[in-house]
Design a protein around this motif. Structure first.
Motif, PDB file in Angstrom:
ATOM      1  N   PRO A 139      72.045  18.863   7.630  1.00 29.57           N
ATOM      2  CA  PRO A 139      71.045  17.989   7.084  1.00 29.57           C
ATOM      3  C   PRO A 139      70.419  17.195   7.962  1.00 29.57           C
ATOM      4  CG  PRO A 139      73.013  17.981   5.480  1.00 29.57           C
ATOM      5  CD  PRO A 139      73.376  18.563   7.001  1.00 29.57           C
ATOM      6  N   ASN A 140      69.025  17.100   7.975  1.00 28.10           N
ATOM      7  CA  ASN A 140      68.133  16.540   8.782  1.00 28.10           C
ATOM      8  C   ASN A 140      68.184  16.708  10.136  1.00 28.10           C
ATOM      9  OD1 ASN A 140      65.838  14.637   8.521  1.00 28.10           O
ATOM     10  ND2 ASN A 140      67.226  12.741   9.195  1.00 28.10           N
ATOM     11  N   ALA A 141      68.646  17.897  10.522  1.00 26.81           N
ATOM     12  CA  ALA A 141      68.904  18.237  11.834  1.00 26.81           C
ATOM     13  C   ALA A 141      67.437  18.578  12.731  1.00 26.81           C
ATOM     14  CB  ALA A 141      70.064  19.297  12.497  1.00 26.81           C
ATOM     15  N   ARG A 142      67.348  18.500  13.795  1.00 24.29           N
ATOM     16  CA  ARG A 142      66.100  18.842  14.645  1.00 24.29           C
ATOM     17  C   ARG A 142      66.459  19.422  16.152  1.00 24.29           C
ATOM     18  NH1 ARG A 142      61.633  14.584  14.759  1.00 24.29           N
ATOM     19  NH2 ARG A 142      61.406  15.214  12.574  1.00 24.29           N
ATOM     20  N   ALA A 143      65.976  20.394  16.499  1.00 21.82           N
ATOM     21  CA  ALA A 143      66.261  20.956  17.921  1.00 21.82           C
ATOM     22  C   ALA A 143      65.218  20.130  18.756  1.00 21.82           C
ATOM     23  CB  ALA A 143      65.971  22.403  17.964  1.00 21.82           C
ATOM     24  N   VAL A 144      65.659  19.846  19.927  1.00 19.14           N
ATOM     25  CA  VAL A 144      64.612  19.557  21.114  1.00 19.14           C
ATOM     26  C   VAL A 144      63.605  20.358  21.386  1.00 19.14           C
ATOM     27  CG1 VAL A 144      66.326  17.710  21.935  1.00 19.14           C
ATOM     28  CG2 VAL A 144      66.104  20.123  22.870  1.00 19.14           C
ATOM     29  N   PRO A 145      62.525  20.253  21.593  1.00 21.72           N
ATOM     30  CA  PRO A 145      61.599  21.142  22.131  1.00 21.72           C
ATOM     31  C   PRO A 145      62.168  22.113  23.192  1.00 21.72           C
ATOM     32  CG  PRO A 145      60.430  19.065  21.763  1.00 21.72           C
ATOM     33  CD  PRO A 145      61.851  18.858  21.759  1.00 21.72           C
ATOM     34  N   HIS A 146      61.986  23.398  22.954  1.00 18.37           N
ATOM     35  CA  HIS A 146      62.590  24.265  24.384  1.00 18.37           C
ATOM     36  C   HIS A 146      61.756  25.722  24.400  1.00 18.37           C
ATOM     37  CE1 HIS A 146      64.346  25.290  20.179  1.00 18.37           C
ATOM     38  NE2 HIS A 146      64.319  26.609  20.739  1.00 18.37           N
ATOM     39  N   ARG A 147      62.448  26.590  25.201  1.00 17.94           N
ATOM     40  CA  ARG A 147      62.199  27.658  25.407  1.00 17.94           C
ATOM     41  C   ARG A 147      63.076  28.832  25.461  1.00 17.94           C
ATOM     42  NH1 ARG A 147      56.465  27.590  27.509  1.00 17.94           N
ATOM     43  NH2 ARG A 147      55.912  25.524  28.048  1.00 17.94           N
ATOM     44  N   HIS A 148      62.766  29.882  25.463  1.00 20.87           N
ATOM     45  CA  HIS A 148      64.187  30.934  25.462  1.00 20.87           C
ATOM     46  C   HIS A 148      63.829  31.747  26.674  1.00 20.87           C
ATOM     47  CE1 HIS A 148      65.843  29.500  21.713  1.00 20.87           C
ATOM     48  NE2 HIS A 148      64.742  29.623  21.128  1.00 20.87           N
ATOM     49  N   GLY A 149      63.532  31.309  27.669  1.00 14.03           N
ATOM     50  CA  GLY A 149      63.167  31.879  28.913  1.00 14.03           C
ATOM     51  C   GLY A 149      62.226  33.193  28.549  1.00 14.03           C
ATOM     52  N   GLN A 150      62.743  34.469  29.077  1.00 13.15           N
ATOM     53  CA  GLN A 150      61.857  35.506  28.978  1.00 13.15           C
ATOM     54  C   GLN A 150      62.595  36.240  27.932  1.00 13.15           C
ATOM     55  OE1 GLN A 150      58.837  36.238  30.106  1.00 13.15           O
ATOM     56  NE2 GLN A 150      58.945  34.148  30.701  1.00 13.15           N
ATOM     57  N   ALA A 151      63.382  35.772  26.918  1.00  8.71           N
ATOM     58  CA  ALA A 151      64.032  36.518  25.858  1.00  8.71           C
ATOM     59  C   ALA A 151      63.189  36.788  24.768  1.00  8.71           C
ATOM     60  CB  ALA A 151      65.208  35.721  25.495  1.00  8.71           C
ATOM     61  N   PHE A 152      63.327  38.189  24.280  1.00  9.60           N
ATOM     62  CA  PHE A 152      62.379  38.352  23.027  1.00  9.60           C
ATOM     63  C   PHE A 152      63.431  37.763  21.757  1.00  9.60           C
ATOM     64  CE2 PHE A 152      61.821  41.056  19.423  1.00  9.60           C
ATOM     65  CZ  PHE A 152      60.535  41.047  19.065  1.00  9.60           C
ATOM     66  N   VAL A 153      62.899  36.994  20.906  1.00  5.92           N
ATOM     67  CA  VAL A 153      63.928  36.410  19.921  1.00  5.92           C
ATOM     68  C   VAL A 153      63.382  36.877  18.438  1.00  5.92           C
ATOM     69  CG1 VAL A 153      64.582  34.087  19.022  1.00  5.92           C
ATOM     70  CG2 VAL A 153      64.045  34.401  21.505  1.00  5.92           C
TER      71      VAL A 153
END
Length: 117
Positions: A35-49
């Motif tokens: 509950p109320n969780a938030r990820a830090v701003p990020h990237r996934h490199g060159q991965a297709f997600v």
């Protein structure tokens, strides 16, 4: 004063080199947002997600795109190099879960947090 949000946890389910695509690995994982969780701003490199909402509601924003709230049963894709500015559980009382699939260069990190300012 800003409030501290809990963060998400990533639990890998499967990681397998793609036999017909040299240098690429397929990874499936469950991402749990308390509950109320938030990820830090990020990237996934060159991965297709690819992301699929297993439970709850997740608000997401990629650089250059509008904020979107995804509900259980909905899904989206992220192109290689996408900058994930916002990913959060919209509920303060219920968990949210995603099934996330990465097709990435073998050995690359799946999540690269933005540098701290």
């Amino acid at each position: 004063m800003t409030s501290k949000h809990p963060s998400e946890t990533l639990s890998p389910l499967l990681q397998e080199a793609l036999p017909n695509v040299k240098g690429k690995t397929f990874t499936a994982a469950v991402v749990d947002f308390p509950p109320n969780a938030r990820a830090v701003p990020h990237r996934h490199g060159q991965a297709f997600v690819y992301a699929y909402v297993l439970a709850g509601d997740v608000r997401s924003k990629l650089d250059g795109q509008p904020v979107h709230t995804y509900h259980q049963g909905e899904n989206w894709v992220e192109q290689p190099g996408a900058h994930h500015i916002l990913t959060e559980n919209t509920s303060r009382t219920e968990s949210a879960k995603l099934l996330v699939v990465f097709v990435a260069d073998t050995g690359d990190a799946l999540k690269i947090p933005d540098p701290k300012k």
